[in-house]
Motif scaffolding. Structure first.
Motif, PDB file in Angstrom:
ATOM      1  N   PHE A  65       0.793  -1.216   0.000  1.00 23.73           N
ATOM      2  CA  PHE A  65       0.000   0.000   0.000  1.00 23.73           C
ATOM      3  C   PHE A  65       0.835   1.280   0.000  1.00 23.73           C
ATOM      4  CE2 PHE A  65      -2.972  -3.088   1.791  1.00 23.73           C
ATOM      5  CZ  PHE A  65      -4.096  -2.836   1.027  1.00 23.73           C
ATOM      6  N   LEU A  66       2.136   1.197   0.268  1.00 20.61           N
ATOM      7  CA  LEU A  66       2.921   2.410   0.432  1.00 20.61           C
ATOM      8  C   LEU A  66       3.006   3.232  -0.851  1.00 20.61           C
ATOM      9  CD1 LEU A  66       5.810   1.196   2.761  1.00 20.61           C
ATOM     10  CD2 LEU A  66       3.736   2.471   3.345  1.00 20.61           C
ATOM     11  N   LEU A  72      -4.617   1.731 -11.427  1.00 26.50           N
ATOM     12  CA  LEU A  72      -5.622   0.698 -11.686  1.00 26.50           C
ATOM     13  C   LEU A  72      -4.987  -0.674 -11.843  1.00 26.50           C
ATOM     14  CD1 LEU A  72      -7.924   2.579 -14.244  1.00 26.50           C
ATOM     15  CD2 LEU A  72      -8.180   2.420 -11.757  1.00 26.50           C
ATOM     16  N   ASP A  73      -3.708  -0.701 -12.202  1.00 25.87           N
ATOM     17  CA  ASP A  73      -2.999  -1.970 -12.385  1.00 25.87           C
ATOM     18  C   ASP A  73      -2.280  -2.431 -11.121  1.00 25.87           C
ATOM     19  OD1 ASP A  73      -3.670  -2.260 -15.145  1.00 25.87           O
ATOM     20  OD2 ASP A  73      -2.142  -0.766 -15.644  1.00 25.87           O
ATOM     21  N   LYS A  74      -2.372  -1.642 -10.052  1.00 29.25           N
ATOM     22  CA  LYS A  74      -1.674  -1.982  -8.814  1.00 29.25           C
ATOM     23  C   LYS A  74      -2.538  -2.896  -7.946  1.00 29.25           C
ATOM     24  CE  LYS A  74       1.864   0.697  -9.671  1.00 29.25           C
ATOM     25  NZ  LYS A  74       3.211   0.135  -9.942  1.00 29.25           N
ATOM     26  N   GLN A  75      -1.927  -3.967  -7.485  1.00 29.16           N
ATOM     27  CA  GLN A  75      -2.646  -4.871  -6.587  1.00 29.16           C
ATOM     28  C   GLN A  75      -3.046  -4.136  -5.313  1.00 29.16           C
ATOM     29  OE1 GLN A  75      -0.354  -8.259  -5.416  1.00 29.16           O
ATOM     30  NE2 GLN A  75      -2.041  -9.239  -4.303  1.00 29.16           N
ATOM     31  N   GLY A 126     -25.364  -2.964 -10.977  1.00 31.69           N
ATOM     32  CA  GLY A 126     -25.235  -4.409 -10.812  1.00 31.69           C
ATOM     33  C   GLY A 126     -23.827  -4.897 -11.070  1.00 31.69           C
ATOM     34  N   VAL A 127     -23.196  -4.405 -12.137  1.00 28.34           N
ATOM     35  CA  VAL A 127     -21.812  -4.791 -12.443  1.00 28.34           C
ATOM     36  C   VAL A 127     -20.887  -4.329 -11.322  1.00 28.34           C
ATOM     37  CG1 VAL A 127     -19.861  -4.359 -13.989  1.00 28.34           C
ATOM     38  CG2 VAL A 127     -22.116  -4.882 -14.944  1.00 28.34           C
ATOM     39  N   PHE A 128     -21.098  -3.105 -10.832  1.00 32.56           N
ATOM     40  CA  PHE A 128     -20.261  -2.594  -9.754  1.00 32.56           C
ATOM     41  C   PHE A 128     -20.355  -3.475  -8.513  1.00 32.56           C
ATOM     42  CE2 PHE A 128     -19.909  -0.051  -5.857  1.00 32.56           C
ATOM     43  CZ  PHE A 128     -18.558   0.275  -5.938  1.00 32.56           C
ATOM     44  N   ILE A 129     -21.562  -3.814  -8.103  1.00 29.58           N
ATOM     45  CA  ILE A 129     -21.737  -4.615  -6.894  1.00 29.58           C
ATOM     46  C   ILE A 129     -21.119  -6.000  -7.073  1.00 29.58           C
ATOM     47  CG2 ILE A 129     -23.451  -5.726  -5.407  1.00 29.58           C
ATOM     48  CD1 ILE A 129     -25.269  -3.329  -5.916  1.00 29.58           C
ATOM     49  N   ASP A 130     -21.313  -6.603  -8.233  1.00 28.16           N
ATOM     50  CA  ASP A 130     -20.757  -7.933  -8.485  1.00 28.16           C
ATOM     51  C   ASP A 130     -19.237  -7.913  -8.392  1.00 28.16           C
ATOM     52  OD1 ASP A 130     -21.013 -10.751  -9.411  1.00 28.16           O
ATOM     53  OD2 ASP A 130     -19.918  -9.982 -11.149  1.00 28.16           O
ATOM     54  N   ARG A 131     -18.603  -6.947  -9.037  1.00 28.00           N
ATOM     55  CA  ARG A 131     -17.137  -6.880  -8.999  1.00 28.00           C
ATOM     56  C   ARG A 131     -16.633  -6.423  -7.642  1.00 28.00           C
ATOM     57  NH1 ARG A 131     -14.148  -7.499 -13.622  1.00 28.00           N
ATOM     58  NH2 ARG A 131     -15.408  -8.536 -15.214  1.00 28.00           N
ATOM     59  N   MET A 132     -17.365  -5.561  -6.973  1.00 34.08           N
ATOM     60  CA  MET A 132     -16.976  -5.142  -5.627  1.00 34.08           C
ATOM     61  C   MET A 132     -16.891  -6.354  -4.710  1.00 34.08           C
ATOM     62  SD  MET A 132     -19.111  -3.074  -2.757  1.00 34.08           S
ATOM     63  CE  MET A 132     -19.873  -4.630  -2.287  1.00 34.08           C
ATOM     64  N   ARG A 133     -17.874  -7.241  -4.790  1.00 39.00           N
ATOM     65  CA  ARG A 133     -17.874  -8.439  -3.946  1.00 39.00           C
ATOM     66  C   ARG A 133     -16.678  -9.325  -4.263  1.00 39.00           C
ATOM     67  NH1 ARG A 133     -23.386 -11.292  -3.320  1.00 39.00           N
ATOM     68  NH2 ARG A 133     -22.674 -12.314  -5.199  1.00 39.00           N
ATOM     69  N   GLN A 134     -16.322  -9.443  -5.546  1.00 40.23           N
ATOM     70  CA  GLN A 134     -15.155 -10.240  -5.919  1.00 40.23           C
ATOM     71  C   GLN A 134     -13.881  -9.661  -5.319  1.00 40.23           C
ATOM     72  OE1 GLN A 134     -14.831 -11.078 -10.157  1.00 40.23           O
ATOM     73  NE2 GLN A 134     -17.055 -11.156 -10.374  1.00 40.23           N
ATOM     74  N   HIS A 135     -13.730  -8.338  -5.425  1.00 41.38           N
ATOM     75  CA  HIS A 135     -12.505  -7.690  -4.946  1.00 41.38           C
ATOM     76  C   HIS A 135     -12.408  -7.700  -3.420  1.00 41.38           C
ATOM     77  CE1 HIS A 135     -10.440  -5.873  -8.486  1.00 41.38           C
ATOM     78  NE2 HIS A 135     -11.612  -6.092  -9.042  1.00 41.38           N
ATOM     79  N   LEU A 136     -13.546  -7.703  -2.727  1.00 45.36           N
ATOM     80  CA  LEU A 136     -13.511  -7.670  -1.267  1.00 45.36           C
ATOM     81  C   LEU A 136     -13.455  -9.059  -0.646  1.00 45.36           C
ATOM     82  CD1 LEU A 136     -15.994  -4.769  -0.414  1.00 45.36           C
ATOM     83  CD2 LEU A 136     -13.503  -4.701  -0.622  1.00 45.36           C
TER      84      LEU A 136
END
Length: 373
Positions: A92-93, A136-139, A311-321
């Motif tokens: 995160f730094l 956007l490409d940073k883990q 809907g797309v946002f929520i679906d991908r948000m759940r994947q990322h979290l």
């Protein structure tokens, strides 16, 4: 007015806004002339900066403004970052250092605008395309958006968060990389018009009155004027800035557009703008969890947003979290291990002792925070 770092304050400077102690028992009112004692008191209160009234001699003040800002924000001097991550993970730094740099530049640009200087649109575009777009490409970049931010930095942090969120959303929705870059730029300048709104309203430590809300709404027209008056900007960006408060049901502002006329960029910006506003700390309230935020957007704000975009946002948000560390309302901590199929928003959490807790069957327990440590 100018925002001046506490270390750069001098006796005789005049406060441009009220400043209160952490317990709200003592306040220095707008117009207070600072003394050494008051400056020391501000340091005791843990303030990093305060807003100082611009000099009455505007010609001399404008001539020296850049130098004052350079001194106040120490833009040429490397600063040691103050991590919001407890364990200072290297993951995160880099994200934090970049975002803090962008925030410092936004502060300077907004203050220049408040004092009548033109907006350096070329600098804003460089911040969007050269600093934020590569993140956007940073883990871990999506998780970093959920790091706790200071309420007194909300205006600038919100711009950064929205820029990153709409960048992610553009990719999730299948936009080209050129369009994603434009989305990031649109997110960064989303609220640039607030530089022309009274700071007393923008920084108010409580909900706005109806009259104050009407004054705030004008920021979209201010933003359009500031952007359209500079270098050539893609029409999608201008449409997004002007329309990001429009709503699918036609109840938004400033034009009252409906589902047939709201631009694609504005639909994406609207979701990111409201989501980040809900999860962020403000002067008058703490942010809510991402899951409470999307629940609010789905049900309490039904009809406001493009259903496909949300809907797309929520679906991908759940994947990322999934896998993220969380704090629960009962004080326990753990990791999100599984989500039930959409639209169920309450996951299974694996607690620190190895047991699991199915939040879909525990209405008395909820996720209160995404932890980035």
């Amino acid at each position: 007015m100018q925002e001046i770092a506490i270390g750069s304050l001098k006796p005789g400077m005049q406060l441009a806004q009220q400043v209160s102690s952490p317990d709200d028992r003592l306040s220095l009112g707008q117009g207070t002339i600072l003394t050494e004692a008051w400056i020391n008191k501000l340091k005791e209160w843990g303030r990093n900066s305060v807003f100082i009234a611009c000099p009455q001699n505007s010609g001399e003040g404008m001539q020296d403004l850049e130098a004052l800002l350079q001194q106040a924000f120490e833009l040429n001097k490397p600063k040691e970052a103050k991590p919001v991550i407890k364990n200072n993970q290297s993951l995160f730094l880099e994200l934090q250092e970049c975002c803090q740099y962008v925030e410092s530049q936004l502060r300077r640009i907004y203050l220049l605008a408040r004092c009548g200087r033109p907006i350096p649109l070329d600098e804003l575009e460089q911040l969007a395309r050269q600093k934020l777009y590569p993140l956007l490409d940073k883990q871990g970049a999506f998780i970093y958006i959920h790091a706790a931010g200071r309420a007194d930095a909300y205006l600038y942090r919100h711009a950064i968060d929205v820029a990153l969120l709409v960048g992610f959303m553009g990719r999730w929705l299948g936009y080209s990389e050129a369009e994603v870059q434009n989305l990031v730029y649109a997110g960064l300048v989303l609220d640039i018009g607030k530089a022309k709104v009274s700071f007393e309203i923008i920084s108010k430590s409580g909900p706005l009155t109806n009259d104050e809300m009407e004054l705030t709404k004008v920021h979209v027209q201010h933003g359009m004027q500031m952007l359209a008056g500079g270098t050539l900007i893609h029409p999608n960006i201008l449409d997004g800035v002007l329309q990001h408060h429009e709503r699918i049901d036609g109840l938004g502002y400033p034009l009252g557009l409906d589902e047939k006329t709201i631009s694609p960029f504005a639909r994406i910006l609207a979701v990111a703008d409201v989501y980040d506003a809900l999860i962020s700390d403000r002067y008058y309230r703490q942010g809510i969890s991402p899951f409470d935020a999307v629940d609010t957007m789905m049900y309490k704000m039904s009809g406001h947003f493009d259903s496909h975009v949300l809907g797309v946002f929520i679906d991908r948000m759940r994947q990322h979290l999934t896998g993220s560390k969380v704090k629960l309302s009962n004080g326990a901590s753990g990791n999100i291990s599984f989500f039930y199929p959409f639209p169920n928003l309450r996951p299974i959490v694996t607690l620190e002792d190895g047991t699991t807790l199915d939040l879909s069957s525990r209405a008395d327990v909820s996720i209160t925070m995404i932890k980035v440590s």
